[in-house]
Each structure stands twice: as C-alpha cells, then as structure tokens.
Design a protein around this motif. Structure first.
Motif, mmCIF file in Angstrom:
data_model
loop_
_atom_site.group_PDB
_atom_site.id
_atom_site.type_symbol
_atom_site.label_atom_id
_atom_site.label_comp_id
_atom_site.label_asym_id
_atom_site.label_seq_id
_atom_site.Cartn_x
_atom_site.Cartn_y
_atom_site.Cartn_z
ATOM 1 N N GLY A 280 -1.358 3.605 6.042
ATOM 2 C CA GLY A 280 -1.974 2.831 5.097
ATOM 3 C C GLY A 280 -2.146 1.300 5.360
ATOM 4 N N VAL A 281 -1.350 0.945 6.190
ATOM 5 C CA VAL A 281 -1.367 -0.718 6.184
ATOM 6 C C VAL A 281 -1.853 -0.772 7.863
ATOM 7 C CG1 VAL A 281 0.177 -2.553 6.837
ATOM 8 C CG2 VAL A 281 0.375 -1.175 5.006
ATOM 9 N N ILE A 282 -1.282 0.183 8.850
ATOM 10 C CA ILE A 282 -1.389 -0.118 10.133
ATOM 11 C C ILE A 282 -2.460 1.097 10.778
ATOM 12 C CG2 ILE A 282 -0.397 0.039 12.658
ATOM 13 C CD1 ILE A 282 2.223 -0.939 11.401
ATOM 14 N N ASN A 283 -1.957 2.199 10.035
ATOM 15 C CA ASN A 283 -2.831 3.343 10.541
ATOM 16 C C ASN A 283 -3.361 4.143 9.144
ATOM 17 O OD1 ASN A 283 0.092 4.303 10.494
ATOM 18 N ND2 ASN A 283 -0.870 6.099 9.955
ATOM 19 N N GLN A 284 -4.443 4.925 9.337
ATOM 20 C CA GLN A 284 -5.103 5.631 8.459
ATOM 21 C C GLN A 284 -4.135 6.431 7.438
ATOM 22 O OE1 GLN A 284 -8.140 4.932 7.541
ATOM 23 N NE2 GLN A 284 -8.974 3.932 9.244
#
Length: 185
Positions: A14-18
C-alpha cells in the motif's frame, strides 16, 4: 550517518507496492505503485537510509512462505538497485494478529530492531515512518518517528479515522519523496 538526514522507514503493502485484501501472495502479484521505486532510489541517492518495515501475517496464515516473501523482497531490491538506489534493510513480522509478538505493528519491535542495527534512538535521532494504515503511524509514533500517511493503499480510509497525534499526509510515496528531497537538500 548525516545528522541532518532522517532515517526513512517505509511500510510495504500500500506504500511501495499495490495492496490486496486477498494478500500479496506471489512475486507476480507484487507490483510496485507507479513512482514508488524511483522515489526510493532518489531518496537513497540523496543520502537517506531507507528501511522497509512490514507486517506479513500471510506467512502465519499459510498464504505464502518465507521463501516467497524473500523472492518478493529480492524483486523490490533489484528494481530499486536498477534505478541506482539501495534499501538499507527490511524488517518483517511473520506473525498473525493473535500471536502476541512484539514485532507486529502497531507494536514497535521492528523499528527497535533497526535502532539496534544503527546504534541510534529514534526519540533523539530523526526518523520518519511512512505508512498507509493507523498501525504504521502508531508504531512510528511509539518510537519517536515522525509519522507520515500516504493516501495509496488503505491511506484514504485511514485519513478519515480519529488519530490523536499529528502527522503529515501525502498523496503517495512520490509526493513524500519530492517534499523530503526539497526540505533536506
């Protein structure tokens, strides 16, 4: 470590990746949020130490194993390195919510581990905890980190919660990186 550059701690999903309500269970499902990899690399190249701090209860739930998690992290590291950046370390909690461990956010065990590795105390040494959920912000706040919410992942839902401490909000990791690079150049 340069005293004027804070350590940057990033939540992963949710920050770096989906993120996925069904969990990110494979290397194929691990897909970076647009701009996140370049942002990590830019921060790293500017002299910031970047650590990933992530709850991975999918391991305890049997959705994937530690080898699969390592492969996901290897993919993330390789993408950042391809852009010229470095991730200084990754801390993850493999436990489930009922395991009563000290590492699962909102507890601060993973952050404390980074403090030990670096020989610093984030109550006196500057650090920023970037997350998309209340538990990310709480874990950072518990150790003296500056909490930052991004609106990707669960961020928009988190934004509407009552949170009793101050935090900054950015649309995504790219917007956060632009601000940090501007303020610490």
């Amino acid at each position: 470590m340069s005293q004027n550059k804070p350590i940057i701690l990033l939540d992963r999903d949710g920050v770096i990746n989906q993120d996925s309500a069904a969990y990110v269970k494979s290397v194929e499902e691990w897909q970076p949020i647009p701009g996140s990899i370049k942002s990590i690399a830019a921060l790293s190249k500017a002299g910031f130490k970047i650590f990933v701090v992530t709850n991975q209860s999918g391991i305890a739930r049997g959705y994937y194993n530690e080898d699969t998690l390592k492969a996901m992290h290897d993919k993330m590291i390789a993408l950042v390195e391809k852009e010229g950046g470095v991730i200084s370390g990754i801390e993850y909690c493999p436990h489930g919510p009922d395991d009563n461990c000290q590492c699962r956010k909102p507890k601060s065990g993973m952050i404390e581990s980074i403090e030990r590795q670096l020989g610093v105390n984030f109550e006196t040494y500057p650090a920023i905890m970037v997350g998309d959920s209340l538990r990310d912000l709480e874990a950072g706040q518990a150790r003296g980190c500056t909490p930052v919410l991004v609106l990707t992942g669960k961020g928009r839902t988190t934004q509407s919660k009552e949170i009793d401490f101050p935090f900054s909000i950015y649309t995504d990791l790219s917007a956060f990186a632009v601000s940090v690079l501007h303020n610490h150049s």
